[in-house]
Design an enzyme around this catalytic site. Structure first.
Site, PDB file in Angstrom:
ATOM      1  N   GLY A   1      -3.399  41.805  28.489  1.00  0.00           N
ATOM      2  CA  GLY A   1      -4.688  42.178  27.894  1.00  0.00           C
ATOM      3  C   GLY A   1      -5.568  42.911  28.895  1.00  0.00           C
ATOM      4  O   GLY A   1      -6.232  43.890  28.546  1.00  0.00           O
TER       5      GLY A   1
ATOM      6  N   ILE B   1      12.619  35.004  20.640  1.00  0.00           N
ATOM      7  CA  ILE B   1      13.126  35.216  19.279  1.00  0.00           C
ATOM      8  C   ILE B   1      12.034  35.793  18.395  1.00  0.00           C
ATOM      9  O   ILE B   1      12.233  36.734  17.635  1.00  0.00           O
ATOM     10  CB  ILE B   1      13.629  33.877  18.684  1.00  0.00           C
ATOM     11  CG1 ILE B   1      14.876  33.425  19.444  1.00  0.00           C
ATOM     12  CG2 ILE B   1      13.918  34.010  17.189  1.00  0.00           C
ATOM     13  CD1 ILE B   1      15.388  32.062  19.022  1.00  0.00           C
TER      14      ILE B   1
ATOM     15  N   LYS C   1      10.904  40.081  45.168  1.00  0.00           N
ATOM     16  CA  LYS C   1      12.185  40.201  44.470  1.00  0.00           C
ATOM     17  C   LYS C   1      12.082  41.044  43.200  1.00  0.00           C
ATOM     18  O   LYS C   1      11.209  40.825  42.370  1.00  0.00           O
ATOM     19  CB  LYS C   1      12.693  38.795  44.108  1.00  0.00           C
ATOM     20  CG  LYS C   1      13.137  38.005  45.336  1.00  0.00           C
ATOM     21  CD  LYS C   1      14.305  38.729  45.964  1.00  0.00           C
ATOM     22  CE  LYS C   1      14.931  37.976  47.107  1.00  0.00           C
ATOM     23  NZ  LYS C   1      15.947  38.799  47.789  1.00  0.00           N
TER      24      LYS C   1
ATOM     25  N   LYS D   1      14.800  41.542  41.046  1.00  0.00           N
ATOM     26  CA  LYS D   1      15.844  41.230  40.054  1.00  0.00           C
ATOM     27  C   LYS D   1      15.294  40.777  38.691  1.00  0.00           C
ATOM     28  O   LYS D   1      15.758  41.267  37.654  1.00  0.00           O
ATOM     29  CB  LYS D   1      16.803  40.183  40.621  1.00  0.00           C
ATOM     30  CG  LYS D   1      18.115  40.061  39.845  1.00  0.00           C
ATOM     31  CD  LYS D   1      19.062  41.199  40.128  1.00  0.00           C
ATOM     32  CE  LYS D   1      19.893  40.870  41.355  1.00  0.00           C
ATOM     33  NZ  LYS D   1      20.720  41.979  41.813  1.00  0.00           N
TER      34      LYS D   1
ATOM     35  N   CYS E   1     -24.728  27.683  18.889  1.00  0.00           N
ATOM     36  CA  CYS E   1     -24.110  27.148  17.682  1.00  0.00           C
ATOM     37  C   CYS E   1     -24.230  25.618  17.647  1.00  0.00           C
ATOM     38  O   CYS E   1     -25.327  25.128  17.417  1.00  0.00           O
ATOM     39  CB  CYS E   1     -22.676  27.654  17.558  1.00  0.00           C
ATOM     40  SG  CYS E   1     -22.151  27.710  15.842  1.00  0.00           S
TER      41      CYS E   1
ATOM     42  N   GLN F   1     -27.581  23.164  17.188  1.00  0.00           N
ATOM     43  CA  GLN F   1     -27.667  22.042  16.245  1.00  0.00           C
ATOM     44  C   GLN F   1     -28.005  20.746  16.988  1.00  0.00           C
ATOM     45  O   GLN F   1     -28.798  19.928  16.517  1.00  0.00           O
ATOM     46  CB  GLN F   1     -26.345  21.916  15.478  1.00  0.00           C
ATOM     47  CG  GLN F   1     -26.020  23.186  14.669  1.00  0.00           C
ATOM     48  CD  GLN F   1     -24.675  23.122  13.941  1.00  0.00           C
ATOM     49  OE1 GLN F   1     -23.891  22.197  14.128  1.00  0.00           O
ATOM     50  NE2 GLN F   1     -24.412  24.119  13.109  1.00  0.00           N
TER      51      GLN F   1
ATOM     52  N   GLU G   1     -21.939  16.847   9.538  1.00  0.00           N
ATOM     53  CA  GLU G   1     -20.585  17.021  10.081  1.00  0.00           C
ATOM     54  C   GLU G   1     -20.147  15.744  10.808  1.00  0.00           C
ATOM     55  O   GLU G   1     -18.985  15.367  10.783  1.00  0.00           O
ATOM     56  CB  GLU G   1     -20.548  18.219  11.049  1.00  0.00           C
ATOM     57  CG  GLU G   1     -19.172  18.454  11.666  1.00  0.00           C
ATOM     58  CD  GLU G   1     -19.133  19.640  12.628  1.00  0.00           C
ATOM     59  OE1 GLU G   1     -20.198  20.209  12.945  1.00  0.00           O
ATOM     60  OE2 GLU G   1     -18.025  19.983  13.063  1.00  0.00           O
TER      61      GLU G   1
ATOM     62  N   ARG H   1     -19.998  26.255   9.840  1.00  0.00           N
ATOM     63  CA  ARG H   1     -20.127  25.825   8.450  1.00  0.00           C
ATOM     64  C   ARG H   1     -21.488  25.179   8.185  1.00  0.00           C
ATOM     65  O   ARG H   1     -21.994  25.195   7.090  1.00  0.00           O
ATOM     66  CB  ARG H   1     -19.077  24.743   8.180  1.00  0.00           C
ATOM     67  CG  ARG H   1     -17.928  25.180   7.360  1.00  0.00           C
ATOM     68  CD  ARG H   1     -16.938  24.032   7.184  1.00  0.00           C
ATOM     69  NE  ARG H   1     -15.684  24.340   7.849  1.00  0.00           N
ATOM     70  CZ  ARG H   1     -14.833  25.254   7.432  1.00  0.00           C
ATOM     71  NH1 ARG H   1     -15.079  25.932   6.347  1.00  0.00           N
ATOM     72  NH2 ARG H   1     -13.722  25.507   8.104  1.00  0.00           N
TER      73      ARG H   1
ATOM     74  N   HIS I   1     -23.397  33.334  17.968  1.00  0.00           N
ATOM     75  CA  HIS I   1     -22.686  33.370  19.254  1.00  0.00           C
ATOM     76  C   HIS I   1     -23.006  34.658  20.008  1.00  0.00           C
ATOM     77  O   HIS I   1     -22.301  35.654  19.838  1.00  0.00           O
ATOM     78  CB  HIS I   1     -21.178  33.301  19.025  1.00  0.00           C
ATOM     79  CG  HIS I   1     -20.696  31.995  18.510  1.00  0.00           C
ATOM     80  ND1 HIS I   1     -20.150  31.036  19.328  1.00  0.00           N
ATOM     81  CD2 HIS I   1     -20.678  31.482  17.262  1.00  0.00           C
ATOM     82  CE1 HIS I   1     -19.813  29.977  18.604  1.00  0.00           C
ATOM     83  NE2 HIS I   1     -20.119  30.216  17.349  1.00  0.00           N
TER      84      HIS I   1
ATOM     85  N   GLU J   1     -22.439  35.309  22.986  1.00  0.00           N
ATOM     86  CA  GLU J   1     -21.406  35.609  23.987  1.00  0.00           C
ATOM     87  C   GLU J   1     -20.371  36.614  23.501  1.00  0.00           C
ATOM     88  O   GLU J   1     -19.745  37.303  24.313  1.00  0.00           O
ATOM     89  CB  GLU J   1     -20.715  34.312  24.454  1.00  0.00           C
ATOM     90  CG  GLU J   1     -19.782  33.627  23.458  1.00  0.00           C
ATOM     91  CD  GLU J   1     -20.483  32.678  22.485  1.00  0.00           C
ATOM     92  OE1 GLU J   1     -21.696  32.844  22.257  1.00  0.00           O
ATOM     93  OE2 GLU J   1     -19.802  31.788  21.931  1.00  0.00           O
TER      94      GLU J   1
HETATM   95  N1  GLN Z   1     -19.371  22.549  14.100  1.00  0.00           N
HETATM   96  C1  GLN Z   1     -20.541  23.329  13.848  1.00  0.00           C
HETATM   97  C2  GLN Z   1     -20.497  24.010  12.495  1.00  0.00           C
HETATM   98  O1  GLN Z   1     -19.449  24.208  11.932  1.00  0.00           O
HETATM   99  C3  GLN Z   1     -20.786  24.329  14.960  1.00  0.00           C
HETATM  100  C4  GLN Z   1     -19.709  25.348  15.084  1.00  0.00           C
HETATM  101  C5  GLN Z   1     -19.746  26.112  16.387  1.00  0.00           C
HETATM  102  O2  GLN Z   1     -20.302  25.642  17.372  1.00  0.00           O
HETATM  103  N2  GLN Z   1     -19.091  27.270  16.433  1.00  0.00           N
HETATM  104  O3  GLN Z   1     -21.526  24.381  11.979  1.00  0.00           O
END
Ligand code: GLN
Length: 538
Positions: A20, A151, A190, A192, A384, A388, A408, A465, A510, A512
């Site tokens: 990559g 494979i 090496k 080989k 994320c 929360q 959750e 979610r 996110h 990042e």
């Molecule tokens: N588990 C949390 C959600 O689904 C946060 C997900 C995450 O951090 N990407 O909302």
């Protein structure tokens, strides 16, 4: 007429050689010479995408603007090239088979027996050429996951063989990345294993055009001549890829080795334009000459594996360079912290980041980390799940809603401050069903976020979610946790900030995924700046 040129990158001898990074570095050099380049990854596993894979299996799952859950190499492609990737840039065996089987059910094969050759290989060839056919790229680089001889790679290798033949010389070439091991006892490098690996490729009908050789020591002239002779490549096509202290050095190392020149020569393209790497090199200079060092705690539950938080770590490198600060990321396992040891574990940090994640394991440690950052006025970035957790912490410890939680983790909580969106409630499939990809967000101009992004409306990538529960918004805002970023279409809260804190930001998205060398993410840049100020003031 289609004039797109195709480069295939295969790997031999060992996995984890960094195909990559080589693909991204070559792409960077070609881009720096003015060519429009994209990179694609073909993954030979049967999952439809890595979205359902545990980070321990596969490292981070990277998300594109159009909501593809992809291999982390796509993150490298974007960070190097500063060009967004898409669904088409990552294809797995699962997806190939799914599409062929769907066609079979629709009767599209007109009664024929459906086989690996030609039907699977044709589907692979289609997927490779899809990007070329958009007309947006002069060159498409396709990285074949896995190691030749596996494979599961065979249909891909066969598709490459056919494409190379169909497209003809000058239109397609194969770069084979191998390892030249150093035998300490013999004091020798090496060749080989590389000879064998090139031979394995030839058994499938593919002659490598260029060899890129990973090595801990420089390759002598003799050794290069030997590799050329036994592997049927020009001596100039034997490229040394010596271990580098940072992946961001690799484009310059490849430039020195002439990887771009030999590639262009073999594709019949001009190498007249000298590569312009000014911006890249100014980033490197800043990265390598920091004026101070900040320690940022990364609180997560997959911290043993560096790849789990790849994009976050790279974002800190970009943001560090921008601030001329070295960011030392201290990984802290969220299951190892609690009320009794938190002060000791987080002592001396200049910033705290609570990482994304799923499920209940380790969340109490994350909540404690949020509390520590809030009470001690340490710059905090929650991403994320980290956002929360900040909402839960505030609800529990400031609003006094002791049992506040995300549904959750506790479906029975009396205070579901984080809850499933209505449209998620009927979904049972796990794969590809989260809120994914880029969504708009409108910023409150008088907020930290409003000040650091240059525009009022931003777009950031999501993968979750659960959501901030608007029913608690008035209560939370009155107590000082302010919603400063809102999705204009759905009204969902995307950003929270604490009014009475030097730098406390939680984002449902996110950031990042969008940080690149050319465009370090403003949120990370501001977070590192705040950490640096915390360092100076304490
Ligand atoms: N588990 C949390 C959600 O689904 C946060 C997900 C995450 O951090 N990407 O909302």
């Amino acid at each position: 007429m289609n004039t797109t040129k195709y480069i295939f990158v295969t790997g031999g001898v060992s996995s984890s050689l960094g195909k990559g990074i080589i693909a991204a570095s070559l792409a960077k050099l070609l881009q720096a010479r003015g060519y429009k380049v994209t990179i694609q990854k073909l993954d030979p596993y049967i999952n439809i995408d890595p979205g359902t894979l545990n980070p321990y299996e596969h490292g981070e799952c990277y998300v594109t603007d159009d909501g593809a859950e992809t291999d982390l190499d796509l993150g490298h492609y974007e960070r190097f090239l500063n060009v967004p990737t898409s669904q088409a840039n990552n294809v797995t065996t699962g997806r190939i088979y799914q599409s062929v089987i769907d066609k079979e059910r629709r009767g599209e094969f007109l009664g024929k027996t459906v086989q690996v050759v030609p039907h699977i290989t044709n589907e692979i060839k289609e997927r490779v050429q899809l990007l070329g056919r958009t007309g947006k790229f002069d060159i498409v680089i396709t990285e074949i996951g896995g190691t030749v001889g596996d494979i599961e790679s065979l249909p891909y290798i066969e598709a490459v063989r056919q494409l190379k033949w169909e497209l003809g010389d000058n239109n397609a070439l194969v770069i084979h990345l191998t390892l030249i091991p150093y035998l300490k006892a013999a004091g020798e490098l090496k060749t080989k294993p590389t000879q064998h690996s090139v031979k394995t490729l030839m058994e499938s009908g593919i002659q490598a055009d260029i060899l890129v050789c990973r090595t801990e020591y420089h390759l002598s002239d003799d050794l290069r001549r030997k590799l050329a002779l036994f592997c049927n490549v020009q001596k100039e096509a034997v490229i040394e890829s010596i271990d580098a202290s940072t992946i961001y050095d690799v484009p310059n190392l490849m430039l020195k080795e002439g990887l771009d020149v030999i590639t262009l020569e073999k594709l019949g393209l001009s190498d007249d334009n000298q590569p312009n790497l000014d911006r890249w090199n100014s980033f490197l200079k800043r990265h390598k000459n920091p004026k101070s060092e900040v320690k940022i705690g990364l609180i997560g539950k997959y911290v043993e594996l560096q790849d789990s938080y790849k994009s976050i770590l790279e974002s800190f490198i970009h943001a560090g360079a921008e601030n001329e600060v070295k960011v030392k990321v201290v990984s802290i396992h969220s299951e190892h912290i609690d009320q009794t040891n938190i002060a000791k574990e987080l002592e001396g940090l200049h910033g705290i980041l609570v990482a994304p994640g799923f499920g209940g394991r380790g969340i109490e440690g994350k909540i404690e980390a949020v509390r520590y950052a809030r009470e001690n006025k340490i710059p905090y970035l929650g991403i994320c799940l980290g956002m929360q957790m900040a909402v839960i912490e505030y609800s529990r410890n400031v609003l006094g809603l002791k049992e506040a939680n995300s549904t959750e983790m506790d479906s029975e909580t009396p205070y579901p401050v984080i809850d499933l969106m209505d449209e998620q409630k009927s979904i049972t499939d796990k794969g590809g069903t989260m809120r994914l990809g880029a969504w708009k967000c409108e910023l409150d101009e008088n907020s930290i976020a409003g000040n650091i992004y240059k525009s009022k409306t931003i777009e950031e990538r999501h993968r979750h979610r659960y959501e901030y529960n608007d029913k608690f918004r008035t209560q939370l805002e009155e107590a000082g946790l302010i919603a400063t970023g809102i999705n204009p279409e759905t009204g969902l809260v995307e950003i929270v900030e604490i009014k009475d804190h030097p730098w406390f930001v939680g984002v449902q998205y996110h950031p990042e995924y969008k940080s690149t060398v050319a465009n370090p993410h403003p949120l990370f840049v501001a977070f590192v700046k705040a950490a640096n100020e915390h360092l100076k003031n304490n």
